[in-house]
Write a protein that holds these residues in place. Structure first.
Motif, PDB file in Angstrom:
ATOM      1  N   MET A   1     -15.488  45.696  30.791  1.00 27.24           N
ATOM      2  CA  MET A   1     -16.931  45.840  31.041  1.00 27.24           C
ATOM      3  C   MET A   1     -17.691  44.581  30.649  1.00 27.24           C
ATOM      4  SD  MET A   1     -17.637  49.760  29.828  1.00 27.24           S
ATOM      5  CE  MET A   1     -16.676  51.106  30.517  1.00 27.24           C
ATOM      6  N   ILE A   2     -17.280  43.939  29.562  1.00 24.41           N
ATOM      7  CA  ILE A   2     -17.934  42.694  29.149  1.00 24.41           C
ATOM      8  C   ILE A   2     -17.726  41.618  30.211  1.00 24.41           C
ATOM      9  CG2 ILE A   2     -17.815  40.798  27.482  1.00 24.41           C
ATOM     10  CD1 ILE A   2     -17.443  42.851  25.296  1.00 24.41           C
ATOM     11  N   ARG A   3     -16.544  41.591  30.834  1.00 23.88           N
ATOM     12  CA  ARG A   3     -16.309  40.636  31.918  1.00 23.88           C
ATOM     13  C   ARG A   3     -17.251  40.907  33.093  1.00 23.88           C
ATOM     14  NH1 ARG A   3     -10.801  41.001  30.274  1.00 23.88           N
ATOM     15  NH2 ARG A   3     -10.400  42.723  31.709  1.00 23.88           N
ATOM     16  N   GLU A   4     -17.450  42.193  33.398  1.00 19.66           N
ATOM     17  CA  GLU A   4     -18.398  42.543  34.460  1.00 19.66           C
ATOM     18  C   GLU A   4     -19.804  42.083  34.104  1.00 19.66           C
ATOM     19  OE1 GLU A   4     -18.308  46.516  36.086  1.00 19.66           O
ATOM     20  OE2 GLU A   4     -16.238  46.771  35.455  1.00 19.66           O
ATOM     21  N   ARG A   5     -20.185  42.292  32.838  1.00 20.86           N
ATOM     22  CA  ARG A   5     -21.519  41.879  32.408  1.00 20.86           C
ATOM     23  C   ARG A   5     -21.680  40.366  32.504  1.00 20.86           C
ATOM     24  NH1 ARG A   5     -22.360  38.988  27.784  1.00 20.86           N
ATOM     25  NH2 ARG A   5     -21.339  40.499  26.428  1.00 20.86           N
ATOM     26  N   ARG A   6     -20.640  39.604  32.156  1.00 17.51           N
ATOM     27  CA  ARG A   6     -20.716  38.152  32.248  1.00 17.51           C
ATOM     28  C   ARG A   6     -20.846  37.694  33.694  1.00 17.51           C
ATOM     29  NH1 ARG A   6     -15.710  37.298  28.100  1.00 17.51           N
ATOM     30  NH2 ARG A   6     -16.874  37.415  26.144  1.00 17.51           N
ATOM     31  N   ILE A   7     -20.149  38.363  34.599  1.00 18.01           N
ATOM     32  CA  ILE A   7     -20.254  37.990  36.013  1.00 18.01           C
ATOM     33  C   ILE A   7     -21.702  38.105  36.481  1.00 18.01           C
ATOM     34  CG2 ILE A   7     -19.599  38.666  38.353  1.00 18.01           C
ATOM     35  CD1 ILE A   7     -16.898  39.539  37.211  1.00 18.01           C
ATOM     36  N   ALA A   8     -22.373  39.164  36.054  1.00 15.81           N
ATOM     37  CA  ALA A   8     -23.761  39.369  36.470  1.00 15.81           C
ATOM     38  C   ALA A   8     -24.700  38.359  35.822  1.00 15.81           C
ATOM     39  CB  ALA A   8     -24.187  40.797  36.128  1.00 15.81           C
ATOM     40  N   THR A   9     -24.599  38.198  34.498  1.00 18.05           N
ATOM     41  CA  THR A   9     -25.544  37.321  33.792  1.00 18.05           C
ATOM     42  C   THR A   9     -25.285  35.844  34.064  1.00 18.05           C
ATOM     43  OG1 THR A   9     -24.135  37.396  31.814  1.00 18.05           O
ATOM     44  CG2 THR A   9     -25.944  38.984  31.946  1.00 18.05           C
ATOM     45  N   ASN A  10     -24.060  35.494  34.490  1.00 16.03           N
ATOM     46  CA  ASN A  10     -23.742  34.094  34.775  1.00 16.03           C
ATOM     47  C   ASN A  10     -23.892  33.745  36.249  1.00 16.03           C
ATOM     48  OD1 ASN A  10     -23.169  33.358  32.111  1.00 16.03           O
ATOM     49  ND2 ASN A  10     -21.043  34.027  32.269  1.00 16.03           N
ATOM     50  N   THR A  11     -24.440  34.656  37.024  1.00 14.61           N
ATOM     51  CA  THR A  11     -24.761  34.320  38.410  1.00 14.61           C
ATOM     52  C   THR A  11     -25.813  33.207  38.413  1.00 14.61           C
ATOM     53  OG1 THR A  11     -24.318  36.599  39.093  1.00 14.61           O
ATOM     54  CG2 THR A  11     -25.616  35.226  40.598  1.00 14.61           C
ATOM     55  N   PRO A  12     -25.580  32.111  39.140  1.00 20.32           N
ATOM     56  CA  PRO A  12     -26.514  30.972  39.074  1.00 20.32           C
ATOM     57  C   PRO A  12     -27.977  31.343  39.289  1.00 20.32           C
ATOM     58  CG  PRO A  12     -24.528  30.342  40.256  1.00 20.32           C
ATOM     59  CD  PRO A  12     -24.397  31.815  39.979  1.00 20.32           C
ATOM     60  N   THR A  13     -28.231  32.306  40.159  1.00 15.19           N
ATOM     61  CA  THR A  13     -29.622  32.693  40.432  1.00 15.19           C
ATOM     62  C   THR A  13     -30.344  33.114  39.157  1.00 15.19           C
ATOM     63  OG1 THR A  13     -28.935  33.461  42.617  1.00 15.19           O
ATOM     64  CG2 THR A  13     -31.087  34.205  41.816  1.00 15.19           C
ATOM     65  N   TYR A  14     -29.624  33.838  38.280  1.00 13.72           N
ATOM     66  CA  TYR A  14     -30.242  34.339  37.050  1.00 13.72           C
ATOM     67  C   TYR A  14     -30.073  33.377  35.877  1.00 13.72           C
ATOM     68  CZ  TYR A  14     -29.864  38.655  39.775  1.00 13.72           C
ATOM     69  OH  TYR A  14     -29.944  39.596  40.764  1.00 13.72           O
ATOM     70  N   ALA A  15     -28.963  32.656  35.817  1.00 11.33           N
ATOM     71  CA  ALA A  15     -28.637  31.880  34.616  1.00 11.33           C
ATOM     72  C   ALA A  15     -29.212  30.466  34.630  1.00 11.33           C
ATOM     73  CB  ALA A  15     -27.120  31.815  34.437  1.00 11.33           C
ATOM     74  N   VAL A  16     -29.198  29.802  35.791  1.00  9.95           N
ATOM     75  CA  VAL A  16     -29.580  28.385  35.846  1.00  9.95           C
ATOM     76  C   VAL A  16     -30.992  28.113  35.310  1.00  9.95           C
ATOM     77  CG1 VAL A  16     -30.042  26.463  37.432  1.00  9.95           C
ATOM     78  CG2 VAL A  16     -27.928  27.791  37.658  1.00  9.95           C
ATOM     79  N   PRO A  17     -31.989  28.969  35.592  1.00  6.13           N
ATOM     80  CA  PRO A  17     -33.331  28.677  35.059  1.00  6.13           C
ATOM     81  C   PRO A  17     -33.403  28.607  33.533  1.00  6.13           C
ATOM     82  CG  PRO A  17     -33.452  30.309  36.818  1.00  6.13           C
ATOM     83  CD  PRO A  17     -32.006  30.124  36.500  1.00  6.13           C
ATOM     84  N   PHE A  18     -32.383  29.117  32.832  1.00  7.19           N
ATOM     85  CA  PHE A  18     -32.417  29.145  31.371  1.00  7.19           C
ATOM     86  C   PHE A  18     -31.461  28.128  30.733  1.00  7.19           C
ATOM     87  CE2 PHE A  18     -33.785  33.308  32.824  1.00  7.19           C
ATOM     88  CZ  PHE A  18     -34.927  33.511  32.075  1.00  7.19           C
ATOM     89  N   LEU A  19     -30.892  27.239  31.533  1.00  3.28           N
ATOM     90  CA  LEU A  19     -29.941  26.260  30.998  1.00  3.28           C
ATOM     91  C   LEU A  19     -30.659  25.010  30.483  1.00  3.28           C
ATOM     92  CD1 LEU A  19     -27.044  26.495  33.642  1.00  3.28           C
ATOM     93  CD2 LEU A  19     -27.201  27.622  31.413  1.00  3.28           C
ATOM     94  N   GLN A  20     -31.702  25.200  29.671  1.00  3.91           N
ATOM     95  CA  GLN A  20     -32.437  24.056  29.139  1.00  3.91           C
ATOM     96  C   GLN A  20     -31.722  23.460  27.933  1.00  3.91           C
ATOM     97  OE1 GLN A  20     -33.882  27.145  29.375  1.00  3.91           O
ATOM     98  NE2 GLN A  20     -35.761  27.015  30.604  1.00  3.91           N
ATOM     99  N   PRO A  21     -31.800  22.145  27.742  1.00  5.17           N
ATOM    100  CA  PRO A  21     -31.205  21.510  26.557  1.00  5.17           C
ATOM    101  C   PRO A  21     -31.815  22.088  25.279  1.00  5.17           C
ATOM    102  CG  PRO A  21     -31.804  19.863  28.196  1.00  5.17           C
ATOM    103  CD  PRO A  21     -32.376  21.154  28.674  1.00  5.17           C
ATOM    104  N   GLY A  22     -30.953  22.340  24.302  1.00  6.67           N
ATOM    105  CA  GLY A  22     -31.401  22.871  23.022  1.00  6.67           C
ATOM    106  C   GLY A  22     -31.281  24.375  22.915  1.00  6.67           C
ATOM    107  N   ARG A  23     -31.031  25.085  24.029  1.00 10.19           N
ATOM    108  CA  ARG A  23     -30.907  26.540  23.962  1.00 10.19           C
ATOM    109  C   ARG A  23     -29.568  26.925  23.332  1.00 10.19           C
ATOM    110  NH1 ARG A  23     -33.647  30.540  26.015  1.00 10.19           N
ATOM    111  NH2 ARG A  23     -34.727  29.218  27.541  1.00 10.19           N
ATOM    112  N   LEU A  24     -29.604  27.869  22.412  1.00 14.38           N
ATOM    113  CA  LEU A  24     -28.379  28.352  21.777  1.00 14.38           C
ATOM    114  C   LEU A  24     -27.658  29.299  22.735  1.00 14.38           C
ATOM    115  CD1 LEU A  24     -29.711  27.069  19.323  1.00 14.38           C
ATOM    116  CD2 LEU A  24     -28.973  29.030  17.963  1.00 14.38           C
ATOM    117  N   VAL A  25     -26.345  29.135  22.801  1.00 19.06           N
ATOM    118  CA  VAL A  25     -25.526  29.989  23.671  1.00 19.06           C
ATOM    119  C   VAL A  25     -24.274  30.417  22.925  1.00 19.06           C
ATOM    120  CG1 VAL A  25     -26.277  29.081  25.900  1.00 19.06           C
ATOM    121  CG2 VAL A  25     -24.436  27.947  24.673  1.00 19.06           C
TER     122      VAL A  25
END
Length: 558
Positions: free
Chosen positions: A121-145
């Motif tokens: 299920m965690i793999r499924e959740r990662r597939i959704a949250t790592n979709t570029p449409t949703y994830a790329v806008p938040f890939l700013q330098p300095g963000r903790l991941v």
């Protein structure tokens, strides 16, 4: 070198022994010399493989079957001889598996099944949250991941793929055993998005690392992520160092809502130390867990199925926390024993499968799949009778039979002139990767693009027939580096002028040109078989165009 020399020493039929004088340019230890002189010879293994032309030629002969050829091959002999050893290996693994004793095994099994379900299920959740449409806008330098220590597979893993069970770390939630916190420094689009519709991104993350101690990973690796293992940001040990590692977007677990200051230059060690210390400070300030981006409110993932998935994840986490086995004093030892037993069970399954395959005909499944491909592409009928396409493919022994036959029947060879035809054939012949970046003319680029489309079509048929083929890798096997070279050769340029166009070795170019001429003759014979006289003459004319100059002289000494 010694084997080559000693094999030729002495006169055959006249001398009882030969003499070898080997001049040593460096010191050799006595054991190495002894092993070289008296050690065992290299094992002789069969290189037998099936080809489509071989199968079609056998199907054309009455009474001849591919199975008979396989049965009489040296590869089948070696396979039969290895059967007793494979059966003994399977029995040994089974005894080792049965010797593993697990206390409260049923409860441990129940907990592990919950863990496997949670990981899926965690793999499924990662597939959704790592979709570029949703994830790329938040890939700013300095963000903790939070980053996975290894790149997870997008597809769900089965027990056959991964036998390991992550031991829970005190103070962490279930499912967080293989993740560490880091900081985004940059990201870049690295491919995709043109035909597949899905772009690929690489994310540069500052994480604390140490040299990888896994002996299975080579010291010289293509990826920095393979050479270093990720450790927790607050683990300030002497053997660790903060490094910027590029990971695929899919390797991110979650992104935090917190961003910290990131200096412009991270090359100095001191700057990286300060940044990773900031990550450690954030971890201390939030002992209950660093705030993360809300998938629905922040990332705008508006999906009912995703909301249900999050609820299921939280439910399973709660069940794992309250599971009675977690109260056991031997909890970690029980999980380790279970992981060992599961690993042995998978090894036993593989060993039994290998023994079963050895007991029958080798390459049986591969032969069945290749026959299916031939039938789908129209080379054979449903009854196994070789059709016109198959008769053409029988004549092609030096190139990809399927793609070349498709080029004949889709009229591509007819549409191009003789010189471009030669350039097109060079793409079928030349399969080596080179450092040269081929600069093609507009016409050559269009021809090469059409060739790749045909190869992609054939590759899709192979995949649908369950052959282990990567379509893009198959398509990339057709190279265009020789197209402009062959066009220049057909225009009458001298060989010396040809060599100025490339950094390839002279011998490689000579062999390639001679192979192109050989394939042109094979194509001419193939067209003669099906009565295509115009195309046959075109291939003959192209062959005469190629066959000239120093490349085709019988000897350089004449």
């Amino acid at each position: 070198e010694y084997i080559q020399m000693s094999g030729r020493a002495g006169r055959r039929g006249k001398d009882d022994r030969g003499l070898v004088i080997l001049m040593m340019d460096e010191r050799m230890d006595p054991p190495v010399a002894k092993n070289m002189l008296h050690g065992q010879s290299d094992s002789l293994d069969s290189a037998f493989h099936l080809s489509y032309a071989m199968i079609l030629n056998l199907m054309r002969v009455e009474g001849a079957e591919p199975e008979s050829l396989i049965q009489s091959s040296f590869a089948q002999f070696q396979n039969d001889r290895a059967l007793p050893a494979l059966e003994a290996k399977a029995a040994e693994i089974e005894r080792a598996r049965d010797a593993v004793v697990i206390k409260d095994e049923s409860e441990v099994d129940e907990y592990v099944k919950l863990k496997d379900g949670l990981d899926a299920m965690i793999r499924e959740r990662r597939i959704a949250t790592n979709t570029p449409t949703y994830a790329v806008p938040f890939l700013q330098p300095g963000r903790l991941v939070r980053v996975c220590t290894k790149a997870p597979s997008i597809a769900g893993l089965s027990d056959d793929d991964d036998a390991s069970i992550k031991i829970p770390v005190p103070g962490t939630e279930p499912g967080e055993e293989d993740v560490v916190w880091g900081m985004i420094t940059a990201f870049e689009r690295i491919g995709g998005g043109s035909k597949s519709g899905k772009a690929a991104y690489g994310v540069d993350v500052l994480v604390r690392t140490r040299e990888n101690r896994d002996t299975k990973v080579p010291s010289i690796s293509k990826s920095k992520g393979d050479r270093f293992e990720f450790v927790q940001a607050d683990l300030d040990a002497e053997d660790t160092e903060p490094r910027v590692i590029r990971v695929p977007l899919e390797q991110l677990d979650v992104m935090s809502s917190i961003r910290v200051y990131l200096p412009k230059d991270l090359h100095p060690r001191e700057a990286r130390d300060r940044c990773i210390s900031s990550v450690g400070e954030v971890l201390k300030r939030f002992p209950e867990g660093i705030p993360i981006l809300d998938a629905e409110k922040d990332m705008k993932i508006d999906s009912e199925n995703f909301a249900k998935l999050i609820k299921r994840i939280e439910t399973i986490k709660g069940m794992m926390k309250k599971h009675p086995i977690t109260e056991s004093e031997q909890f970690e030892a029980q999980l380790e024993a279970h992981a060992e037993k599961r690993k042995l069970s998978i090894a036993l399954k593989d060993a039994k499968r290998a023994a079963k395959d050895a007991a029958g005909l080798i390459k049986r499944n591969e032969l069945k799949q290749m026959r299916r491909v031939l039938k789908r592409l129209g080379h054979t009928s449903a009854e196994g009778v070789v059709q016109t396409k198959g008769r053409v493919a029988c004549e092609l022994a030096s190139v990809d039979e399927l793609v070349t036959t498709e080029l004949i029947f889709n009229g591509m060879f007819k549409e191009v002139d003789e010189k471009m035809l030669v350039a097109l054939v060079s793409c079928l012949v030349w399969r080596e990767k080179s450092r040269d970046t081929a600069k093609l003319s507009e016409e050559a680029a269009e021809v090469f693009s059409r060739l790749k489309d045909v190869a992609r079509k054939v590759g899709k048929q192979m995949v649908e027939c369950k052959m282990g083929v990567d379509i893009e890798e198959y398509v990339e096997g057709f190279r265009c580096e020789l197209m402009e070279i062959m066009l220049a050769w057909c225009n009458g340029n001298k060989f010396a002028d040809i060599m100025k166009m490339t950094e390839l070795f002279e011998g490689s170019i000579v062999r390639a040109i001679r192979r192109v001429e050989e394939v042109l003759r094979q194509l001419s014979d193939a067209c003669r078989v099906i009565g295509e006289t115009d195309l046959q003459e075109k291939f003959q004319s192209a062959s005469e165009l190629v066959r000239r100059d120093i490349v085709f002289v019988a000897s350089l000494f004449l």
